[in-house]
Write an enzyme that holds these catalytic residues in place. Sequence first.
Site, PDB file in Angstrom:
ATOM      1  CG  HIS A 148      -1.798  -1.115   1.416  1.00  0.00           C
ATOM      2  ND1 HIS A 148      -2.025  -1.704   2.642  1.00  0.00           N
ATOM      3  CD2 HIS A 148      -2.552  -1.792   0.523  1.00  0.00           C
ATOM      4  CE1 HIS A 148      -2.888  -2.710   2.487  1.00  0.00           C
ATOM      5  NE2 HIS A 148      -3.221  -2.779   1.212  1.00  0.00           N
ATOM      6  CD  GLU A 186      -5.379  -4.346  -1.166  1.00  0.00           C
ATOM      7  OE1 GLU A 186      -6.325  -3.547  -1.254  1.00  0.00           O
ATOM      8  OE2 GLU A 186      -4.550  -4.337  -0.256  1.00  0.00           O
TER       9      GLU A 186
END
Length: 229
Positions: A148, A186
């Site tokens: 992330h 993601e």
Amino acid sequence: MPSTDSGIDSSAAQAAHHPLTAARTTRGTGGPGRPPSPAGRLLDDLAAWGAARTPAGPFQLVPVQPARDLERITAWMNDPAVSAFWELAGPPETTAAHLRSQLDGDGRSVPCLGVLDGVPMSYWEIYRADLDPLARSYPARPHDTGIHLLLGRAHDRGRGLGSALLRATADLVLDRRPDCTRVLAEPDLRNTASVAAFLTAGFRYADELELPGKRAALMVRDRAHRHLL
């Protein structure tokens, strides 16, 4: 933002707060105050990975220390462009709880500052995707490693720097984690800039996932193809 005693580079206090973001998943709560847990065996001693070369200079992941870094990261989280995907806008206690949920854990997720040419300019979370709730949503493999990130400085956006840092970070993971065969992310499908940055960095679009709070693009960079993309 007032300078803190960062121990890295005080010039980062001048950073603006507009990101490239790949939003995080939720991992619980905690509180500020104690030194961070070491990045140990679950991520092959991330704190000792060293720097990677990029076109913009040497880049290194430095594990977060709340006493040093909380003010800076809180400011980034309160930028509207960041909070739209990270959903961590609020007082320092909000950011501290998010950091502590990782730092008080077993080392499967390590929050880091991204330090480019000596200046802290981004926030990263490197995590074991195969040990994360994410693993219930895709065919996980042992040692899958997730990313992330957000870029905290306005002038770092829109000029390819995010892609360069993503490529460098994925290379660090694959170089320092010999058992890891792929690096994952993601990002929210609505975050088209983030998805595009991953594609430019050599990740492939592998699937579309329905995750808590978002519909995500599963982005994958395979060890086997790292020199081809």
